[in-house]
Design an enzyme around this catalytic site. Sequence first.
Site, PDB file in Angstrom:
ATOM      1  CG  HIS A  81      -6.954   0.682  48.182  1.00  0.00           C
ATOM      2  ND1 HIS A  81      -7.155  -0.666  48.156  1.00  0.00           N
ATOM      3  CD2 HIS A  81      -5.849   0.912  47.424  1.00  0.00           C
ATOM      4  CE1 HIS A  81      -6.218  -1.256  47.431  1.00  0.00           C
ATOM      5  NE2 HIS A  81      -5.413  -0.313  46.960  1.00  0.00           N
ATOM      6  CD  GLU A  94     -29.246  10.627  49.276  1.00  0.00           C
ATOM      7  OE1 GLU A  94     -29.549  11.837  49.281  1.00  0.00           O
ATOM      8  OE2 GLU A  94     -29.550   9.851  50.183  1.00  0.00           O
ATOM      9  CB  SER A 150     -33.368  18.212  56.453  1.00  0.00           C
ATOM     10  OG  SER A 150     -33.962  17.810  57.674  1.00  0.00           O
ATOM     11  CE  LYS A 156     -29.302  16.032  56.351  1.00  0.00           C
ATOM     12  NZ  LYS A 156     -28.763  14.753  56.723  1.00  0.00           N
TER      13      LYS A 156
END
Length: 459
Positions: free
Chosen positions: A157, A291, A278, A284
């Site tokens: 979970h 992704e 970024s 970043k």
Amino acid sequence: MTNRMWGGRFAETPSEIMQEVNSSIDFDKRLFAQDIAGSKAHCQMLAATGIISPGDAAEIMRGLDQVQSEIESGTFTFSRSLEDIHMNVEARLAEIIGPAAGRLHTARSRNDQVATDLRLYVRDIIDHLDVQLAALQKALAAKAKAYAEAIMPGFTHLQTAQPVTFGHHCLAYVEMFGRDRERFVDARKRVNQNPLGAAALAGTSFPIDREMTSRMLGFEGPMHNSLDAVSARDFVIETLSAASIAAMHLSRLAEELVLWTSAQFRFVSLSDRFTTGSSIMPQKRNPDAAELVRGKAGRVIGALVSLLVMMKGLPLAYGKDMQEDKEPLFDALDTLSLSIAAMTGMIDDLEPNLPELRAAADSGFSTATDLADWLVRVLGLPFRQAHHVTGGLVAKAEGRGVDLADLSLAEMQEVEPRMTEDVFSVLTVEASVRSRKSLGGTAPENVLAEAERWLAKLG
Ligand code: ARG
């Protein structure tokens, strides 16, 4: 000019829109090598059975070689008015060798031809994907070996459940990709069947030898029903199904990398080679490759759904709808191949953050099950009661804002008077993972042995 392949019965040329909707050459040209291999086998078989003369066969073989080298060298001009790869090749063959080219299509149709080409293509891609998946497994097994003892929290979970090792986590994916490979190998058996010779749909009156073309093309054997041979696309669907499952596995791993590289987890770092920065936020490092692997799974699964829907209403035998199998199939297999390559690169370069993993394993009462097991083993409590007592101890620790191992014996005895000092020996995460020696368990010695078994198997 009316179409030169069937112009006999047609007076008018097709509309431009007809050409656009009908033509497949823009995407099926990638089947050229399979198309030519199929034609060569067919030609040799026609000669061996006396259906065409040895002289014509020799001319056709020579012409096909030339077509192949023209396509490979980029000098071939593909024409949309010739619709597809089959007619583009045949038309050029006629330019090169003259009328003898017209004999190649004896006892054959584009219906069995395209099914043959596509089966040969899928077979090659499956072999390539198998090599790629094995390399990914190897990268993961190498990480598993290096980090067989590195403790991290295991989750259910997405809540801290029990400590496991990083190596154990990696090996879970080695198992998944192993099954993906098995699915492809299994699908390959049903891909590798020969439809050539089914002709348009009913077979042929010529004395063809389908065993011979099967042997020449490396097929297991001829398909036994001509209607089925030209209209079956379950081999595409089955391959896409295996591809979708593999893409789903890649996506799960990608999702973990996305989570694990976040500032909230900091479990692993990815290399510069597989991340981006970024343009506005200098701090970043974005896990774009992960992704994209996650996102691309949608395309692969979409291809499977497209094919299922495209096929589900088609009466026997061939229908032009089936031409719509190629773009989703090619895209899905390209996408999967690229995704595996990207994932392999990420895994190769990935560095687990050991202190962070260890600290995360320590939090969240991850050894509560070990405590319950101790109550069963040492005090002889039934597991359900041990679970209840442990719940009381967790509540106490939680109330004090400390870990289970930080409770004093006296505090523990307030919950269960028979507790002894010995319990502290099972409350560390090290003791927890070390104790899980059951087959398939996370004990570092198991993980090391499994990693070595996989590495030996993968060669
Ligand atoms: N381009 C077609 C396809 O991909 C080849 C078969 C066409 N057959 C036909 N009878 N029009 O399915």
